[in-house]
Design a protein around this motif. Structure first.
Motif, mmCIF file in Angstrom:
data_model
loop_
_atom_site.group_PDB
_atom_site.id
_atom_site.type_symbol
_atom_site.label_atom_id
_atom_site.label_comp_id
_atom_site.label_asym_id
_atom_site.label_seq_id
_atom_site.Cartn_x
_atom_site.Cartn_y
_atom_site.Cartn_z
ATOM 1 N N ARG A 219 5.078 4.149 4.416
ATOM 2 C CA ARG A 219 3.637 4.058 4.172
ATOM 3 C C ARG A 219 3.124 5.378 3.630
ATOM 4 O O ARG A 219 3.714 6.420 3.864
ATOM 5 N N ARG A 220 1.982 5.317 2.938
ATOM 6 C CA ARG A 220 1.299 6.522 2.525
ATOM 7 C C ARG A 220 -0.058 6.525 3.212
ATOM 8 O O ARG A 220 -0.797 5.540 3.117
ATOM 9 N N GLN A 223 -3.458 4.743 2.044
ATOM 10 C CA GLN A 223 -3.225 3.713 1.032
ATOM 11 C C GLN A 223 -3.274 2.331 1.670
ATOM 12 O O GLN A 223 -2.546 2.033 2.605
ATOM 13 N N GLY A 224 -4.157 1.497 1.135
ATOM 14 C CA GLY A 224 -4.338 0.150 1.667
ATOM 15 C C GLY A 224 -5.813 -0.182 1.599
ATOM 16 O O GLY A 224 -6.639 0.703 1.350
ATOM 17 N N PRO A 229 -3.239 1.188 5.848
ATOM 18 C CA PRO A 229 -2.135 0.307 5.469
ATOM 19 C C PRO A 229 -2.203 -1.043 6.191
ATOM 20 O O PRO A 229 -2.804 -1.166 7.253
ATOM 21 N N VAL A 230 -1.582 -2.045 5.578
ATOM 22 C CA VAL A 230 -1.566 -3.414 6.120
ATOM 23 C C VAL A 230 -0.128 -3.806 6.411
ATOM 24 O O VAL A 230 0.771 -3.522 5.632
ATOM 25 N N ASN A 231 0.082 -4.461 7.551
ATOM 26 C CA ASN A 231 1.416 -4.939 7.874
ATOM 27 C C ASN A 231 1.615 -6.344 7.321
ATOM 28 O O ASN A 231 2.498 -6.597 6.524
ATOM 29 N N LYS A 232 0.756 -7.281 7.775
ATOM 30 C CA LYS A 232 0.867 -8.658 7.275
ATOM 31 C C LYS A 232 -0.442 -9.012 6.569
ATOM 32 O O LYS A 232 -1.520 -8.846 7.137
ATOM 33 N N THR A 233 -0.334 -9.503 5.362
ATOM 34 C CA THR A 233 -1.544 -9.855 4.622
ATOM 35 C C THR A 233 -2.021 -11.252 5.040
ATOM 36 O O THR A 233 -1.258 -12.042 5.605
ATOM 37 N N ASP A 351 -7.367 -8.702 4.735
ATOM 38 C CA ASP A 351 -6.019 -8.332 5.173
ATOM 39 C C ASP A 351 -6.016 -7.534 6.478
ATOM 40 O O ASP A 351 -4.966 -7.341 7.088
ATOM 41 N N SER B 107 0.382 -1.769 0.114
ATOM 42 C CA SER B 107 0.428 -0.622 1.018
ATOM 43 C C SER B 107 1.792 -0.488 1.686
ATOM 44 O O SER B 107 2.103 0.533 2.280
ATOM 45 N N PRO B 110 5.064 1.910 -0.721
ATOM 46 C CA PRO B 110 4.251 2.194 -1.904
ATOM 47 C C PRO B 110 4.848 3.203 -2.880
ATOM 48 O O PRO B 110 4.276 3.462 -3.923
#
Lengths: 378, 286
Positions: A219-220, A223-224, A229-233, A351, B107, B110
């Motif tokens: 992950r960054r 970012q997301g 960040p997202v695990n499951k959309t 998400d 995400s 990435p």
């Protein structure tokens, strides 16, 4: 040992350079691996009991950031153990082809215990790396297999530590013959440096300052959607339509069957609370965010379940292992246990669990149920 | 048994460890729908077999090839760099192969997992190459400095060869104490306390060669690395002396990497010390 006519104490003291293995090297690496696997096992057990609490255990919600630390440590120490394990197996490999392969019943038992130890240790690190990389070249369910293998490996490790503790102590206490100490130090320093490189290369998902160097981070930070960040959309969970349905109601069910159904507008009309809590993924990344929503305990009070000890949080998801999660004891009553409507001051992204998601202190990310449909108090 | 196994310890380990292993096996069997016991067993055994029969020989072959091309003193640095690059490559592989990529979730994963690890490996390789080159060049520190002093050889040699004068003309030496009976002769031992590159050092020199008025050689096995110091004196015209000061040593282990820097610092210090010696001897009343 006695079988070879050499007194045990002197055999331990001189190491075993005769068979091509530099005992102090093996001892130092063994010590480091013992610590790394110990930390991994303890933090892994913690993650396991949070997700599958036995009847006698109530997961504590505080400290709120504990899980991001234990799970970050789990992944980081496992990653650090990779070069240490490979170095250790390299140092002792001359014994792999020792002849005769079995010299006595005890030697046979000791060697037999090396199979689950080596196979288990390599499998645990390999499967851990693969899981973080989202690579599943097997049919079993990763957490169950990783967990079972951990017990088998740690049991084999206990056998091995028992067999080698005396030699390790002796080797660490006094220099043994063999390669010059300078080469030994530089070999160990090289293995430690490789561990450091791997940790820096992977830890950026949870330690943001390392992110620019973390070429292998999953992950960054930032970012997301909404900077998280997202695990499951929502698409992957197949809840897009249900979540966007204007007829959405959150259903709260009390232990006696009392029900309350609340629309999104109803939820927004209730007292809102803010909490800054991390999403901490089992895969090692974590990120803190500012959430706002309704306290779970306030919602339960509406169905006469303010004192509930177990609450099942169910998602709009129809299937999936993580479609529901439990809140227990102090987790239910914690003032920061929210059904969140907002993230960073804006309505939740689809998400991130729109219309509402669970966010509670000290929980693994997979238990922070998204797209919540029902709260059932027991 | 090999020589490092303790039978009693093994018995204790079995008593404690086997129940733990059985607990694990029981859990795997009870949760068979998720753990797929037969497949998991194949993976556990396969992990050991693939390590021993594939990874180990490959690493051995690569290491052997690298070792042959690497000068001895550079091997610790080159080995460390190779291990770091190898470990990085192993972990990078499932990322670079893109097994986990998810089109719907930008995400997740990435980064560019080919370029990033390749750059990191390049940086590690470059740092390793620089450090290895420094190691090879710096394997022997040999610094020679000299000075011409406007005094006869006998006078200069008598002053410089007396170790108790060292704190006067060596800027870095704080004290010099006889560890054997004076005067200076082959076998004399002198304990020095010095400061070098910000560190305080205590070490003992032993005189190994002495030709009065011609040369003095002394050695130490202590300090930052084993060192040999040689003074020579030669008449340079009427009543003048050319004195050389030579320091030679082999730094051990990782100290090698710093050897070039150490040599430069030593050269500066020795020039200063010889200038001080000249001013002391030339001004001495006779």
């Amino acid at each position: 040992m006695t079988a070879t006519g050499v007194p045990a104490s002197s055999a331990l003291a001189r190491g075993d350079a005769a068979d091509g293995v530099d005992t102090p090297r093996a001892a130092w690496l063994g010590l480091a691996l013992g610590v790394a696997f110990g930390v991994c096992f303890a933090t892994g057990l913690w993650s396991h009991v949070l997700q599958h609490p036995p009847s006698w255990f109530t997961p504590p919600p505080r400290p709120a950031g504990l899980y991001r630390v234990t799970q970050g440590l789990h992944v980081a120490t496992g990653t650090a153990a990779i070069p240490l394990l490979l170095a250790k197996l390299w140092v002792v490999h001359p014994r792999l082809t020792a002849w005769p392969p079995v010299r006595s019943a005890l030697h046979g038992v000791e060697r037999l215990a090396l199979l689950p130890l080596v196979g288990g240790a390599v499998f645990l690190l390999l499967s851990g790396v693969a899981n973080v990389a989202r690579w599943y070249p097997w049919g079993f369910y990763f957490p169950a297999a990783h967990y079972g293998a951990a017990w088998i490996t740690v049991g084999a490790l206990v056998v091995h530590i028992g067999a080698k503790a005396a030699a390790t102590r002796a080797a660490l206490r006094r220099p043994a013959p063999g390669p010059p100490a300078g080469d030994r130090r530089s070999f160990l320093a090289g293995a430690a440096a490789a561990s450091g490189v791997l940790v820096v290369a992977t830890a950026g998902g949870t330690v943001p300052v390392l992110s620019p160097l973390s070429v292998l981070a999953q992950r960054r930070p930032g970012q997301g959607p909404q900077g998280l960040p997202v695990n499951k959309t929502a698409a992957a969970a197949r809840v897009v339509d249900a979540a966007r349905d204007p007829a959405y109601r959150l259903v709260v069910v009390g232990p006696g069957g009392e029900r309350a159904a609340l629309s999104l507008a109803d939820l927004r009309a209730l007292p809102q609370h803010e909490a800054t809590l991390p999403i901490a993924c089992v895969e090692g990344w974590s990120a803190s965010a500012s959430w706002r929503g309704v306290r779970v305990r306030d919602l339960l009070a509406r169905v006469g379940a303010a004192g509930a000890d177990v609450v099942v949080v169910e998602s709009l998801q129809r299937t999936g292992r993580y479609r529901a999660s439990d809140l227990r004891g102090a987790q239910v009553r914690d003032r920061d246990t929210l059904l969140a409507l907002d993230l960073g001051g804006e309505p939740l992204d689809l998400d991130h669990g729109f219309p509402v998601r669970l966010i509670a202190p000290g929980r693994p990310g997979v238990l922070q149920t998204k797209w919540v449909a029902r709260l059932v108090a027991r | 048994m090999n020589g490092t196994t303790s039978p009693r310890g093994l018995a204790v380990g079995l008593a404690l460890g086997v129940p733990v292993m059985l607990f694990g096996v029981r859990g795997v069997l009870l949760d068979a729908r998720d753990t797929h016991p037969a497949e998991l067993a194949r993976w556990l055994v396969g992990a050991a077999v693939v390590h021993d029969l594939v990874l180990l020989p490959v690493v051995g072959a690569l290491g052997w090839g690298l070792r042959r091309r690497t000068p001895d003193p550079a091997w610790p640095v080159v080995r460390a760099g190779a291990v770091a690059v190898g470990a990085l490559a192993l972990v990078a592989w499932p990322y670079a192969a893109g097994y986990g990529a998810s089109a719907g979730n930008p995400s997740l994963l990435p980064r560019d997992y080919v370029l990033g690890p390749a750059l990191a490996a390049g940086v590690i390789a470059a740092v390793t190459a620089i450090a290895a080159a420094a190691t090879v060049r710096g394997v022997e520190v040999d610094v020679v400095t000299e000075v011409v002093i406007d005094r006869p050889v006998g006078e200069v040699a008598a002053y410089a060869a007396d170790p108790t004068n060292a704190p006067e003309w060596y800027d870095n030496i704080d004290s010099a104490t006889w560890a054997s009976d004076p005067p200076v002769q082959v076998g004399s031992r002198v304990a020095f306390v010095a400061r070098f590159l910000g560190r305080r050092l205590a070490y003992a020199y032993e005189v190994v060669d002495l030709v009065p008025g011609e040369r003095l050689v002394m050695r130490t096995a202590q300090g930052p690395f084993p060192m040999e110091t040689t003074y020579t004196w030669r008449a340079e015209g009427e009543g003048r002396t050319r004195m050389t000061l030579r320091n030679r040593g082999r730094p051990a282990g990782f100290a090698r990497v710093g050897a070039p820097m150490m040599a430069a610092a030593m050269r500066r210090a020795n020039r200063r010390d010889l200038a001080k010696l000249r001013s002391i001897v030339e001004e001495a009343p006779c």
